[in-house]
Design an enzyme around this catalytic site. Sequence first.
Site, PDB file in Angstrom:
ATOM      1  N   HIS A 154      80.862 120.878  26.547  1.00 60.96           N
ATOM      2  CA  HIS A 154      80.699 119.434  26.367  1.00 60.96           C
ATOM      3  C   HIS A 154      79.708 119.091  25.251  1.00 60.96           C
ATOM      4  CE1 HIS A 154      77.215 119.841  29.239  1.00 60.96           C
ATOM      5  NE2 HIS A 154      76.722 118.892  28.460  1.00 60.96           N
ATOM      6  N   ASP A 193      82.837 125.272  31.127  1.00 61.57           N
ATOM      7  CA  ASP A 193      81.903 124.544  30.268  1.00 61.57           C
ATOM      8  C   ASP A 193      81.103 125.481  29.367  1.00 61.57           C
ATOM      9  OD1 ASP A 193      80.853 122.269  29.175  1.00 61.57           O
ATOM     10  OD2 ASP A 193      79.339 121.967  30.733  1.00 61.57           O
ATOM     11  N   SER A 280      71.300 120.466  27.666  1.00 58.00           N
ATOM     12  CA  SER A 280      72.592 121.112  27.907  1.00 58.00           C
ATOM     13  C   SER A 280      72.836 122.231  26.900  1.00 58.00           C
ATOM     14  CB  SER A 280      73.726 120.093  27.812  1.00 58.00           C
ATOM     15  OG  SER A 280      73.712 119.222  28.904  1.00 58.00           O
TER      16      SER A 280
END
Length: 438
Positions: A154, A193, A280
């Site tokens: 992402h 992910d 992230s």
Amino acid sequence: MGMRVRASNGYLAPVTVAVLTTLGALGPLARGNAWLATGDGSSTGDDRVRPLRAAVSPAVATSPKALLPACARRQTLLLGSVLSTGSLDGWRHPAYALTGDEKVVTSLFEKVTPGVVSISKEPPTATQGVERQTQAIAGSGFVWDTNHVVTNNHVISGIEKPYVTFLIKDKATGADRRTTLDAAIVGADPASDVAVLRVGARSRDVSESAPRTLMAPLSRGQSNNLLVGQNVFAFGNPFGLEHSLSRGIISGVSRKMESSGGRPINGVIQTDASINPGNSGGPLLNSDGQVVGVNTAILTGTGTFSGVGLAIPIDTVAKNVESIIAKGFVKRPVLGIVFAPDVLSEELNLNGIMVMKVVPGGPAEIAGVRPMRGGRLGDVVVSMDGKTVGSTDDIFSVLDNRMPGEKVNLTVQRATADSNSDAYKSYNLQVMLGVADK
């Protein structure tokens, strides 16, 4: 006594409270070149810090008895003083006052920081040849090997041309210097992910070597033996604040989280180490500085950290990264079955999950699995490799530990031929797993 000593070179040293059994120690103190200051940083008298020698009268320096009241000739005297075997001029080390635990953490930071990067969608600007921080940081990443950086899917989603920035301390000046390189997306896996970038390459078809001096791969640990309560450290660039380190503990293991690909990620690590937007893709480290997870999400109602951070376990990441590097995608096993929604199985009070469709010519059809047909219910899968199955998540949990070409054993319940009967008959079927489409 809440005091500290400032040497003439301007550095501060802690003041030791000592019981002096003799007063002879006052002589060296009176002749020293230290400066005396109170614990709050103010001076001992006027608005400046005075030399310690000025705080002791000549009479005290030459006659220790002058310190004692005439009415009490005691053997000992409690004084706040500095015990020093040499000059304070050479005392400069900034970690002098750190505890042992703090030294471990600062050492971990220094060891890991060269291998943590920021990922952006725009190149940074430069002034007189010096790069400035970009305002378009999308997330974090870390060095996997001498050519690749790992991050979240992402983080790079929607970015055609990612840029990777290294923040390295200049040994000569001590200043942080940024170096940004082009990167190409080798591959990404929405289901876990995970994404892999090739550093220094302008396209995925052109392989160029990244500078060896920049690529500092991080050591990797294991996530299958993590314990609730052990210390972990989240590294990344929260809110664009480069190379930030937060500390916490593992709050839970074996959590589940749905990925952007709609497939559950199993074994997710829960931590209270502060994770925020920009973290992230950065590493979650154990106390040895080994990567045990990749920071990926937070549970929050406000958009900022509220004590629950989630990280993908490194065991899952490692398997998928190696597949992406080798093939450009994750080689994932499939049964060739479309299952009915879990809610339907629950409403029908089934012991497992029902097969709605099978892929023509796929692994399940070849093995003899029957789907819904002509108003009749399909097979109900009740166990897989001996593990009870109650939802599609349970199926994926087993498949995550298998590879295409391997065989799994399905136990299914099938409605009997008598349409007036609710009886089921059990069958054991062996299925050779196929390969999922890219």
